[in-house]
Design an enzyme around this catalytic site. Structure first.
Site, mmCIF file in Angstrom:
data_model
loop_
_atom_site.group_PDB
_atom_site.id
_atom_site.type_symbol
_atom_site.label_atom_id
_atom_site.label_comp_id
_atom_site.label_asym_id
_atom_site.label_seq_id
_atom_site.Cartn_x
_atom_site.Cartn_y
_atom_site.Cartn_z
ATOM 1 N N GLU A 110 1.038 -1.066 0.132
ATOM 2 C CA GLU A 110 0.069 0.078 0.021
ATOM 3 C C GLU A 110 0.854 1.342 -0.002
ATOM 4 O O GLU A 110 1.936 1.155 0.306
ATOM 5 C CB GLU A 110 -0.990 -0.099 0.964
ATOM 6 C CG GLU A 110 -0.307 0.105 2.615
ATOM 7 C CD GLU A 110 -1.329 0.215 3.547
ATOM 8 O OE1 GLU A 110 -2.425 -0.442 3.683
ATOM 9 O OE2 GLU A 110 -1.043 0.801 4.835
ATOM 10 N N ARG A 132 -7.380 -5.950 20.758
ATOM 11 C CA ARG A 132 -6.929 -6.289 22.042
ATOM 12 C C ARG A 132 -6.633 -5.230 22.826
ATOM 13 O O ARG A 132 -6.726 -4.160 22.149
ATOM 14 C CB ARG A 132 -5.474 -7.082 21.748
ATOM 15 C CG ARG A 132 -4.473 -6.253 20.996
ATOM 16 C CD ARG A 132 -3.369 -6.777 20.904
ATOM 17 N NE ARG A 132 -2.077 -5.828 20.936
ATOM 18 C CZ ARG A 132 -1.783 -5.692 19.499
ATOM 19 N NH1 ARG A 132 -2.310 -6.170 18.624
ATOM 20 N NH2 ARG A 132 -1.168 -4.548 19.410
#
Lengths: 535, 494, 167
Positions: free
Chosen positions: B203, B295
């Site tokens: 990207e 998380r």
């Protein structure tokens, strides 16, 4: 304890004269010392360098802990012997600190005839080991010697205190539990092989060190066997095959490093508890000592002035100050250690002899070491004194002194003549250390006195033979006697013969005594007790 | 106190985060279970726990990744819930599923959410679908030629990333076409190794980007709040070493835009429990979605310190079905917090990891300071685990105060026996560019020379040498072991 | 007799000059007097050289001293001039690991001819992969670690045949 009040003026003409005189003497002393320590044949120095060896003093400096003192003993041994062929008697001896422990260091000097041992070398080594025995000082031998100087073999081999005494002393040291380390930098041949052999630990340098009872030439002559130095007694053989040596080293520096590590394993000694306070420099400048000792041995000076420039804070507790005034007795501290000082301030009379004996008894009772500052021409003689018992009184002083169980230290500051030397702990009386100043003179009697006495005897002899007294002959006799005596009276003569443990600069006395006293504390005190005093 | 939300929770982690999680669990009256490899039987998290169980594995890391073993232990001990911490199994969807299947609560998102966000590609697509901007990218394909062509279309520089990865692993920057193939190969190999999935994608790489992330909490029913943002631009090797909250020099509009986009994403995903949405922010104000971490993050303390909210407590409450701790309108911030990651590494040698033993530990204490660690005296720092040893978090009324306090705390912190980046971090925070918040992910590379330690002057060097000289036993013995009067007489010769 | 201490890769000479009334050390030729030397061992101590006491923390790590002073940490070693196995000069026969880690893959085999830069082994530590390459041309003599094996910093992974004298 009160500070001694100095009565001299440093500006007085006498002071200045004496100062100049003593500094000249000191310069002469330092020059002789410098020569004895460092002046060597270039070819000997070259040979050492080619062998990759360090000079003995370099080895010692590397061995010692940094920033610690080294008290060298008898630096001018053999200075008037062998035509100067053995400076310092080819041996360096002194007390230093290695890995935090006080040790006696004894080094051969391979820059003089390969380090060969002269008779005085042996005497110096034996003396070093005697000091080690008396004071329980561990010994480090730096071995690098060609062996005995064969030309003088009869003076270094057979008698009781010659070569064998070294090995006897080593054995006794070991029996006493006092450790010895030998660093083998060169050849240890014949008797010399026993030094590492009798040492508890030894280190040997590969390539230059060797230990054998007989070297290759001797072996070839004796049995026809041809063998190299390395194979016969080199480092690898002895450290891996015979086990005669403990540690091989690839270089002298490494050998010294190993030696230091070995010493670091030794337990620290338990010293007996001498009274000690915090040390303090003398209040008076020790440099003034040069202006206090007169330029003529017959001139009197007050020993208190010397004490004031030697003891802590110049403080002195005088004992019986008004009695027996020709012997100063009192307590002081040197580098913190409490000592009892006896110092001559004239001839010894009955009263001073008795005072001295009594004072020594007090010191023994109090476990106080004794320091003798000698300037003595002798005991008073004459009818009156004999009747008063000068012989008995002198004997009592000698008895008390001989039987003292505390350590004794002697500094011969000026004159040391006759029986006065005995009473004031001369060499024969087992003082732990004995130093003298460069101006010091020692003899049965003074030069003039000897000359006069001999002249007197000659005159009487001539008279008995019924001849005329020949003035010229008497004069010649007088002069001959006198100059022979002068030579033998000097500090250089006596130190050459190792009748003392070294000439020191008066200003160094304090440090020398401090180190000596500390060394002496490693040995326990003897048993108190005296023989019979003839009252 | 009312009945605890859970009876017993197993913390499937180690080190400072295990200690930190157990601290809150204990505060909440919940019994704690620790797991540890044999190599760590004396570790702090083991000492802290109510019960500790040894886990086995070929390596300590492998032991902590053994899902079956951990669940079995939890089941045997009748544990109610498992908190996975960060790293290890925290973003392993299979683990989350297995825990649920075993009848225990996984303190974190659902397995589906983890899977969705765990796959970088699916996460990107999801973000795009919900109006969160993403950077142009190229998906991996077997046709390398095609991949390269498409990558060239995006333009260079571009970033190769592991599809299943995170935390800086399996990443590299490619600045020209020639380097693309090799970079892709290495990244793929690393990704395969760590994440079991060798897929990579490329990207756009934004130059001098800022890394801005938003802490969110979701109730699993479509409700979500944000706890504002954090800036984590100061990185080395793509890993954060300094994080702060809030981000400096952000207009309130931009802040709002970024934070609400994160909430939008979380709500759309019916996100449950704590999570972080990470963005790249360019100098022009354009920001792109990077990834979402499902998380609790390493740097969560800075958010806790400015909001006053205990995130672990929030996690436990959400997991217990209590919902979100407060509405968005009540989330306030106060002051500024900075976290420094203390790592066992040598900044002067390219941050090479270091090993050693904790020979001395001196920890500063202050009410504005948190030192999250699991360090014990004598602890061996080995290559077994991550080199991060501790987190030093300082709070202040404003950013300048937080900076001053961080520098002071780093100065006081002493961790001797293993090389660390403590002094380096102090120099970094003190740097003008940090003070003025000219931050971007290339900060460390840009200021490399400035951040090198100053040469010592003569006096300083002498002091250090003397201090060491007095410490070595043999040289100290030589100084203090000299008998008297020899020591007082000194180097005298006669 | 002086000592050589190593700080930041440089050797420095330190010698004891005097102990009383204060410790005087000669460090790199300059004397420094310390009126306070602190206690022995690890922990917080103070040195006083001049007017102000300087606090420092010291810890010993095997043969090494670690000093934290003035907000920085230093490692000091004492050289032992007689330790065994001191190799002088650089030795390019050994390919050593720059950090502790594990062998990922081996790209060479014994007997291979290599040139400077030939990749030999890929290692990994802390999730970082590095390739160890040959520093000179030569032949691979021995590979001392296998795939999957772990090693410490400075461990020899590959040995090249020693260089022979060029004719």
């Amino acid at each position: 304890m009160r500070k001694i009040q100095s009565m001299i003026s440093t500006a007085s003409p006498d002071f200045r004269t004496y100062d100049a005189h003593n500094r000249r003497i000191l310069t002469e002393f330092r020059e002789k010392q410098e020569t004895a320590r460092h002046s060597r044949q270039q070819r000997d120095l070259d040979r050492l360098e080619k062998q990759g060896k360090m000079r003995p003093r370099e080895r010692i400096e590397m061995l010692l802990d940094p920033g610690t003192p080294f008290l060298e003993l008898s630096s001018l041994a053999a200075n008037m012997a062998y035509d100067g062929g053995s400076p310092s008697a080819s041996s360096i001896v002194g007390i230093g600190v290695v890995s935090g422990r006080e040790v006696m260091i004894r080094a051969d000097d391979p820059t003089i005839k390969g380090g060969a041992w002269y008779p005085l070398t042996i005497k110096k080594i034996v003396r070093a080991l005697d000091i080690a025995i008396e004071n329980r000082l561990p010994v480090i031998h730096l071995c690098d010697s060609a062996g005995g100087f064969l030309q003088l073999q009869s003076d270094l081999f057979p008698d009781k205190f010659m070569g064998g005494r070294i090995f006897r002393n080593q054995s006794i040291l070991s029996k006493m539990g006092v450790k010895q380390l030998a660093l083998v930098f060169g050849h240890c041949t014949a008797g010399g092989a026993y030094i590492p052999g009798l040492s508890d630990y030894n280190v040997i340098v590969r390539g230059t060190g060797a230990v054998f009872l007989g070297g290759p030439p001797l072996v070839k002559a004796a049995t026809g066997e041809e063998v190299s130095v390395e194979e016969l007694g080199g480092a690898d053989m002895h450290t891996s095959v015979s086990g005669s040596c403990d540690y091989p080293a690839s270089s002298e520096a490494e050998a010294i490093h190993i030696g230091r590590e070995i010493v670091a394993q030794w337990e620290r000694p338990k010293k007996w508890d001498c009274q000690r306070e915090t040390p303090e420099d003398p209040a008076y400048d020790p440099d003034e000592l040069y202006g206090i000792i007169p330029d003529d041995i017959k001139k009197h000076f007050d020993m208190r002035e010397v004490i004031a420039r030697m003891v802590d804070g110049s403080r002195f507790h005088e004992y019986q100050p008004n009695y027996g005034t020709t012997l100063i007795c009192g307590f002081a501290h040197i580098w913190g250690y409490k000592v009892g000082i006896l110092a001559n301030n004239g001839v010894l009379f009955n009263d001073s002899s008795l005072k001295g004996a009594h004072f020594m008894e007090l010191c023994n009772q109090n476990n106080t070491p004794l320091v003798f500052l000698q300037n003595i021409t002798g005991y008073m003689i004459g009818r009156e004194y004999e009747r008063r018992g000068i012989t008995k009184d002198g004997a009592k002083m000698i008895m008390a002194q001989s039987c003292s169980h505390v350590p004794k230290f002697t500094v011969m500051c000026n004159g040391s003549f006759g029986a006065g030397n005995y009473g004031m702990c001369g060499r024969a009386f087992d003082g732990r250390f004995m130093f003298c100043w460069p101006n010091h003179q020692i003899g049965v009697m003074g030069g003039d006195q000897a000359a006069n006495t001999l002249a007197e005897v000659k005159i009487n002899q001539m008279k008995r033979n019924g001849g005329v007294v020949d003035e010229a002959e008497v004069q010649k006799l007088w002069e001959e006697t006198r100059s022979a005596y002068q030579e033998q009276l000097s500090a250089y003569y006596s130190t050459s013969q190792l009748w003392d443990d070294g000439i020191i600069d008066p200003v160094d006395t304090r440090n020398a005594l401090g180190i000596s006293i500390s060394a002496s504390l490693n040995a326990p005190l003897g048993d108190p007790g005296y023989g019979v005093f003839r009252f | 106190m009312s009945d605890p939300l859970f009876n017993k929770v197993l913390v499937a982690n180690r080190g400072e985060i295990a200690c930190r999680i157990m601290r809150t669990l204990t505060d909440m009256g919940i019994s704690t279970v620790a797991i540890h490899h044999a190599a760590e039987s004396k570790a702090r998290h083991v000492q802290m726990a109510d019960k500790a169980v040894e886990i086995c594995g070929e390596t300590p890391v492998a032991a902590h990744l053994d899902m079956g073993q951990i669940i079995e232990i939890a089941r045997k001990l009748e544990v109610d819930a498992i908190h996975p911490g960060y790293g290890f199994l925290s973003e392993n969807a299979n683990f989350a599923a297995a825990v649920a299947e075993a009848g225990m609560t996984f303190i974190g998102p659902d397995a589906e959410t983890i899977a969705l966000m765990g796959d970088k590609i699916s996460a990107r697509n999801f973000a795009e679908k919900h109006n969160v901007a993403v950077a142009p990218s190229v998906m991996p394909t077997d046709d390398l030629e095609d991949f390269i062509e498409k990558a060239a279309d995006i333009g260079y520089p571009l970033l190769i990333k592991a599809a299943a990865g995170g935390g800086g692993k399996g990443m590299s920057i490619v600045r020209e076409a020639g380097a693309l193939v090799e970079a892709a190969r290495i990244a793929s190999s690393e990704a395969q190794r760590y994440f079991g999935d060798g897929r990579v994608y490329a990207e756009t790489f934004v130059d001098h980007p800022r890394h801005i992330e938003v802490q969110i909490l979701g109730d699993g029913k479509g409700g979500a709040i944000h706890l504002f943002e954090r800036e984590c631009s100061v990185q080395r090797r793509f890993q954060k070493i300094i994080e702060e909250a809030p981000a400096a020099n952000l207009s309130s509009e931009l802040r709002d835009e970024i934070c609400t986009s994160a909430t939008r994403l979380a709500a759309a995903a019916h996100y449950k429990n704590a999570g972080t949405v990470e963005y790249i922010l360019g100098a022009d104000g354009r920001f792109f979605f990077l990834e979402m971490n499902t998380r609790l993050q390493v740097e969560h303390p800075v958010t806790e310190m400015i909001t006053g909210i205990d995130l672990v407590r929030a996690q436990i409450e959400i997991a217990a079905g209590k919902g979100l701790p407060l509405p968005q309108s009540e989330v306030r911030t106060s002051g500024h917090a900075i976290e420094c990651r203390i790592c066992a590494e040598n900044p002067e040698q390219d941050f090479m990891p270091e090993t050693g033993v904790v020979r001395h530990l001196g920890v500063p204490e202050a009410e504005w300071l948190r030192f999250e660690n699991a360090l014990t005296h004598g602890q061996k720092i080995t290559a077994d685990f991550d080199p991060m040893l501790a987190k030093l978090v300082a709070h202040g009324p404003d950013r300048d105060a937080a900076i001053e306090r961080s520098i002071a705390a780093l100065g006081e912190l002493a961790l001797l026996g293993v090389k660390t980046n403590i002094d380096y971090l102090a120099r970094l925070i003190n740097h003008d560019a940090f003070r003025t918040a000219e931050l971007h992910t290339g900060f460390i590379a840009q200021h490399r020379d400035d951040l090198a330690p100053k040469a010592l002057n003569e006096t300083e060097r002498a002091q250090i040498l003397a201090a060491a000289f007095l410490g070595f036993r043999q040289t100290r013995d030589l100084i203090v072991g000299t008998p008297e009067p020899h020591a007082a007489i000194g180097g005298w010769r006669n | 007799m002086g000592f050589q201490l190593i700080l930041d890769g440089e050797e420095h000479d330190v010698a004891i000059v005097r102990r009383r009334p204060h410790l005087v050390l000669r460090i790199d030729g300059i004397q420094h007097e310390f009126s306070e030397i602190g206690g022995p061992g690890d922990g917080l101590h103070a040195l006083k050289c001049g007017k102000h006491p300087i606090d420092f923390i010291r810890a010993s790590d095997n043969e090494r001293q670690i000093i934290r002073l003035g907000g920085r940490t230093f490692e000091v070693d004492l050289t032992d001039p007689f330790s065994e196995g001191m190799e002088s000069g650089g030795n390019m026969d050994a390919v050593r690991s720059p950090m502790p880690g594990t062998v990922v893959s081996i790209q060479c085999k014994e007997g291979d001819t290599v040139v400077r830069g030939t990749p030999l082994v890929t290692i990994e530590s802390m999730k970082l992969q590095t390739v160890l390459s040959a520093m000179r041309e030569g032949t691979v003599a021995e590979i001392l670690r296998a795939e999957g094996e772990t090693f410490e910093k400075d461990a020899i992974i590959v040995m090249l045949e020693p260089e022979t004298e060029k004719a």
